[in-house]
Design an enzyme around this catalytic site. Structure first.
Site, mmCIF file in Angstrom:
data_model
loop_
_atom_site.group_PDB
_atom_site.id
_atom_site.type_symbol
_atom_site.label_atom_id
_atom_site.label_comp_id
_atom_site.label_asym_id
_atom_site.label_seq_id
_atom_site.Cartn_x
_atom_site.Cartn_y
_atom_site.Cartn_z
ATOM 1 N N SER A 185 0.874 -1.165 0.000
ATOM 2 C CA SER A 185 0.000 0.000 0.000
ATOM 3 C C SER A 185 0.911 1.214 0.000
ATOM 4 O O SER A 185 1.769 1.351 0.877
ATOM 5 C CB SER A 185 -0.871 -0.014 1.257
ATOM 6 O OG SER A 185 -1.896 0.930 1.137
ATOM 7 N N GLU A 186 0.767 2.088 -1.013
ATOM 8 C CA GLU A 186 1.790 3.117 -1.212
ATOM 9 C C GLU A 186 1.859 4.162 -0.094
ATOM 10 O O GLU A 186 2.798 4.931 -0.024
ATOM 11 C CB GLU A 186 1.638 3.792 -2.586
ATOM 12 C CG GLU A 186 0.315 4.456 -2.862
ATOM 13 C CD GLU A 186 -0.665 3.550 -3.590
ATOM 14 O OE1 GLU A 186 -0.596 2.319 -3.410
ATOM 15 O OE2 GLU A 186 -1.512 4.081 -4.337
ATOM 16 N N ASN A 187 0.856 4.165 0.812
ATOM 17 C CA ASN A 187 0.954 5.075 1.953
ATOM 18 C C ASN A 187 1.885 4.534 3.036
ATOM 19 O O ASN A 187 2.026 5.174 4.087
ATOM 20 C CB ASN A 187 -0.434 5.360 2.524
ATOM 21 C CG ASN A 187 -1.186 4.101 2.902
ATOM 22 O OD1 ASN A 187 -1.201 3.134 2.153
ATOM 23 N ND2 ASN A 187 -1.787 4.104 4.071
ATOM 24 N N SER A 228 8.499 4.068 0.326
ATOM 25 C CA SER A 228 7.451 3.344 -0.377
ATOM 26 C C SER A 228 7.620 3.465 -1.891
ATOM 27 O O SER A 228 7.512 2.490 -2.628
ATOM 28 C CB SER A 228 6.088 3.904 0.037
ATOM 29 O OG SER A 228 5.063 3.258 -0.670
#
Lengths: 235, 213
Positions: free
Chosen positions: B46-48, B88
């Site tokens: 999840s890119e967060n 990330s």
């Protein structure tokens, strides 16, 4: 050990942010946002701000409060889809917007804080994002030049700090906060707990205190949830 | 229409191999997570700032500090890690993510993708999509073949602003599966019950037929 970098009043901590300043603000959606510093800034009414942040809150929370109060002149963000006031102000030309890919935005903040004025990335090549940007070919592949961001102030939210401003974040509320902290000339960190110097394990510190100038204890965090999702059967 | 989405999900999950690190976009791609075989060691990114997304939490375990890139409350699996957004995207841009499955508004016959804005109408932003399409080792787009007005979403050239140029490796729709190669766009599968004539009629892009027999 004395008081270190600890301030007691959010009102005082944001008082020297001037009209027209650039702010780097941590958070992803409403997760890990500096609620108390934003509230103090709304109270103070500082205007014509350029805000660098992944998102711009929702209509009635987070950076959306500064927007509703017309304190933001320009927004540099990657995704602003949750905010009607944003859309209105943007379409009417009141608000200037620089949409930046999320990874590029994160790297621009990191680079700015790391003394790197620009870097090349393949992200955005062949898209509207590349317009007007220098293109350079490395090993036969095109990259565009993106610039680092240095902000007058950074507003960040961490889980814990010690009095020297060493920060520890919790789960995915870390997101853009360490990068905003690096990008800010003066970084204001609000946290849920302040401990004595020496209590944090140096191996567990995410953001060294050198990047943080002011630490404030915020109480009663609202931590609004944008999309509550639970296991089926529990909803 | 729910069946259409499920059909796309069922086909898309076959793209995921055991041991992969995978990023799933918002919308139909998110639903693919539920279809991954339970015995697979797959970490969802999840890119967060999370590698190892788990299922949605029980109501009493909801944590506002733990969300996915769609801002939904989630959990983290054993072996998960948390990191900041720069790290990330180092993962994403640096080619460490094996597969990205993303939604699309338009795909062109040369593998261009448009999925982030409609000029004058919708201003949402690209989020992490532009980084994912250039950085992930493999990019699979899932979308419905035609729009609400029955018009092909697979174009000769995208009319909407691009997310990435020549970035799509495979496109999965409710009607067919296409690959993008140096020889152009190839039709490699038809959904059961769909004819080649129907796909030709509903596809504005030109493609070669390369169906396995």
């Amino acid at each position: 050990m004395g008081k270190g970098k600890v301030w007691n009043s959010f009102e005082e901590a944001v008082a020297d942010i001037k009209d027209g300043d650039t702010l780097a603000v941590g958070g992803f959606g409403l997760c890990g946002i500096p609620e108390k510093s934003i509230a103090a800034l709304v109270q103070r009414g500082t205007k014509d701000l350029t805000v660098v942040s992944n998102n711009c809150g929702v209509d009635d929370w987070g950076l959306g409060l500064l927007l509703a109060n017309k304190q933001i002149k320009k927004m540099i963000a990657s995704y602003v889809g949750e905010n009607k006031i944003f859309e209105q102000q943007f379409l009417s030309g009141e608000l200037e917007v620089e949409l930046t890919p999320q990874g590029t935005l994160a790297e621009r903040m990191r680079a700015g804080g790391a003394g790197i004025p620009g870097f090349y990335t393949a992200t955005g090549v062949g898209t509207p994002i590349a317009e007007g940007k220098e293109v350079k070919v490395f090993d036969g592949k095109e990259y565009i030049l993106e610039k680092g961001i240095v902000a007058d102030f950074a507003l960040v939210k961490a889980w814990k700090a010690d009095k020297l401003g060493n920060l520890v974040f919790r789960k995915t509320s870390r997101n853009f906060n360490p990068l905003a902290a690096m990008a800010g000339k003066i970084t204001i960190a609000e946290v849920e707990e302040i401990v004595e110097v020496g209590e944090l394990n140096p191996d567990h510190i995410h953001t060294p205190g050198v990047f943080v100038q002011r630490v404030l204890l915020g109480g009663n965090y609202e931590k609004r949830i944008e999309r509550l999702t639970v296991k089926k059967g529990d909803a | 229409m729910a069946d259409t989405r499920q059909q796309i999900v069922n086909r898309a999950v076959k793209e995921i191999q055991n041991g992969m690190n995978v990023n799933l976009g918002i919308g139909i791609p998110t639903l693919v997570a539920n279809a991954i075989p339970a015995d697979y060691d797959v970490l969802l990114q999840s890119e967060n700032g999370l590698l190892g997304i788990g299922p949605y939490p029980a109501e009493e375990a909801v944590d506002p500090d733990l969300i996915n890139a769609g801002k939904e409350t989630v959990t983290a699996v054993p072996g998960a890690s948390f990191f900041d957004s720069a790290e990330s995207f180092a993962m994403i841009r640096g080619g460490h993510i094996d597969l990205a499955i993303l939604g699309g508004m338009e795909v062109s016959e040369t593998g261009d993708l448009a999925n982030w804005m409609i000029p004058g109408k919708m201003v949402k932003g690209m989020g992490g999509a532009m980084d994912l399409v250039v950085g992930a080792k493999r990019v699979v787009v899932v979308m419905e073949h035609v729009n609400k007005n029955g018009e092909s979403k697979i174009k000769k050239q995208c009319e909407l602003p691009l997310t990435g140029k020549g970035v799509v490796h495979r496109l999965i729709t409710d009607l067919a599966v296409f690959d993008f190669t140096e020889e152009g766009m190839q039709l490699i599968e038809l959904t059961e019950g769909v004819t080649l004539e129907e796909v030709k009629e509903k596809t504005a892009a030109s493609f070669n037929v390369a169906l396995a027999i």
